[in-house]
Design a protein around this motif. Structure first.
Motif, PDB file in Angstrom:
ATOM      1  N   ASP A  93      22.893 -39.498 -10.414  1.00 21.25           N
ATOM      2  CA  ASP A  93      22.609 -40.328 -10.148  1.00 21.25           C
ATOM      3  C   ASP A  93      23.288 -41.185 -11.309  1.00 21.25           C
ATOM      4  O   ASP A  93      24.408 -42.279 -11.634  1.00 21.25           O
ATOM      5  N   GLN A  94      22.718 -41.289 -12.492  1.00 16.99           N
ATOM      6  CA  GLN A  94      23.152 -42.197 -13.887  1.00 16.99           C
ATOM      7  C   GLN A  94      24.580 -41.502 -14.371  1.00 16.99           C
ATOM      8  O   GLN A  94      24.993 -42.655 -14.758  1.00 16.99           O
ATOM      9  N   GLY A  97      27.713 -43.310 -12.623  1.00 18.64           N
ATOM     10  CA  GLY A  97      26.667 -45.021 -12.104  1.00 18.64           C
ATOM     11  C   GLY A  97      26.364 -45.664 -10.762  1.00 18.64           C
ATOM     12  O   GLY A  97      26.505 -46.675 -10.276  1.00 18.64           O
ATOM     13  N   GLY A  98      25.636 -44.767 -10.452  1.00 21.71           N
ATOM     14  CA  GLY A  98      25.236 -44.890  -8.852  1.00 21.71           C
ATOM     15  C   GLY A  98      25.674 -44.734  -7.886  1.00 21.71           C
ATOM     16  O   GLY A  98      25.583 -45.411  -7.006  1.00 21.71           O
ATOM     17  N   LYS A 166      14.796 -42.501 -14.311  1.00 19.88           N
ATOM     18  CA  LYS A 166      14.810 -43.865 -13.421  1.00 19.88           C
ATOM     19  C   LYS A 166      16.176 -43.427 -12.597  1.00 19.88           C
ATOM     20  O   LYS A 166      17.402 -42.885 -13.438  1.00 19.88           O
ATOM     21  N   PRO A 167      16.640 -43.629 -11.635  1.00 19.30           N
ATOM     22  CA  PRO A 167      18.192 -43.771 -10.679  1.00 19.30           C
ATOM     23  C   PRO A 167      18.399 -44.902 -11.067  1.00 19.30           C
ATOM     24  O   PRO A 167      17.868 -45.729 -11.459  1.00 19.30           O
ATOM     25  N   VAL A 168      19.756 -45.469 -10.656  1.00 21.86           N
ATOM     26  CA  VAL A 168      20.734 -46.433 -11.094  1.00 21.86           C
ATOM     27  C   VAL A 168      19.904 -48.209  -9.831  1.00 21.86           C
ATOM     28  O   VAL A 168      19.563 -48.434 -10.940  1.00 21.86           O
ATOM     29  N   ARG A 169      19.668 -48.008  -9.095  1.00 21.54           N
ATOM     30  CA  ARG A 169      19.247 -48.291  -8.159  1.00 21.54           C
ATOM     31  C   ARG A 169      17.328 -48.580  -7.658  1.00 21.54           C
ATOM     32  O   ARG A 169      16.733 -47.203  -8.188  1.00 21.54           O
TER      33      ARG A 169
END
Length: 308
Positions: A93-94, A97-98, A166-169
């Protein structure tokens, strides 16, 4: 209606082939590129050059694409431990860019587990493990920075996990749950999913499954919206000869495909997509089985995508 390209690489596709399809999907305007998560071919195909790992593939595609979403239908809970799975999905995800969606299911194909030494417990245990994995993966993602995550379940135990990366959101990638089950699947979807998917069922049966999940959401007191979607094998042609050629290439019969999938002329596909939309479907996953026929994708983009 969002149209997404869905591939089955275990049937025989290298990473290079998948990259060509993903780039074509992005350039042609499709919403997403998805792939299955399987390690063994199905049916009378060679399966060569052999399986590709879903999250390794998506990590690479995250750097090779810029717009389309990337996801799985569905990652098997039997294949990976929940902690490492949460790490892998957050990292992809990172890298994107989500743009990642997280589709996850119980796993169902016994033979691929046997072929690669993966335990295959009973269906009841697989559902138990899936539910715990959903709680763990989303719990790790949503743990505030600087805090730790603990979990003590029947099948998994985590203690003082830093819950990184952590993921983007902050809430993590959207979670997809699919299937046609009448009880456990609707309950899990109502509790954990952002999207509920019905794979490879006819329109009326898809509507019944949607209704079961809507009822489960009401029973659970759920207030946040649910996205409803369906997956269908696709076989489109400008005329009967082109439809027949594409059906033959994937080992299917045109009448059967017209009944059980999205098959026919662009106008026929538009009509059937409209029927799914009337049920409340917002997204359709087009299962493309001949990954070397990029002209098929172009026809779908020019004659179907822009008109639904």
């Amino acid at each position: 209606m969002r149209l997404r390209i869905f591939t089955e690489p275990q049937q025989g596709a290298s990473y290079e082939t998948l990259l060509k399809v993903a780039k074509a999907a992005e350039e042609l305007g499709f919403d997403a590129f998805y792939r299955s998560d399987h390690f063994l071919k199905m049916g009378d195909v060679s399966g060569e050059p052999g399986p590709t790992d879903a999250w390794v593939t998506l990590g690479a595609l995250a750097r090779e694409t810029s717009r389309i979403r990337l996801g799985t239908l569905m990652t098997a809970a039997t294949f990976r431990l929940p902690g490492p799975l949460a790490i892998a999905v957050a990292q992809v995800d990172q890298m994107s860019g989500g743009r990642v969606d997280f589709g996850v299911g119980t796993g169902w194909f016994d033979a691929e587990h046997t072929a690669y030494g993966i335990p295959f417990p009973s269906l009841n245990e697989r559902f138990e493990r899936l539910e715990e994995q959903l709680e763990i993966v989303t719990g790790l993602w949503r743990t505030p920075a600087g805090e730790t995550f603990d979990y003590d379940g029947r099948h998994y135990r985590l203690a003082e996990s830093p819950a990184l990366p952590k993921p983007v959101r902050p809430e993590g990638p959207p979670v997809l749950i699919g299937g046609f089950g009448a009880k456990r699947t609707p309950r899990l979807a109502a509790a954990h999913a952002d999207e509920y998917n019905v794979p490879f069922h006819q329109v009326d049966d898809t509507g019944l499954a949607f209704d079961r999940v809507r009822a489960a959401c009401r029973d659970a007191g759920r207030t946040r919206p649910m996205v409803y979607s369906a997956a269908q094998v696709v076989c489109c042609g400008r005329d009967e000869a082109e439809i027949a050629r594409r059906a033959e290439a994937i080992g299917r019969q045109v009448p059967e495909l017209r009944e059980n999938g999205l098959a026919g002329t662009p106008a026929e596909l538009q009509d059937k997509i409209g029927r799914f939309a009337e049920l409340g479907a917002e997204t359709l996953y087009l299962q493309v089985l001949d990954l070397h026929d990029l002209d098929h994708l172009e026809l779908l983009a020019t004659e179907v995508l822009g008109k639904v």
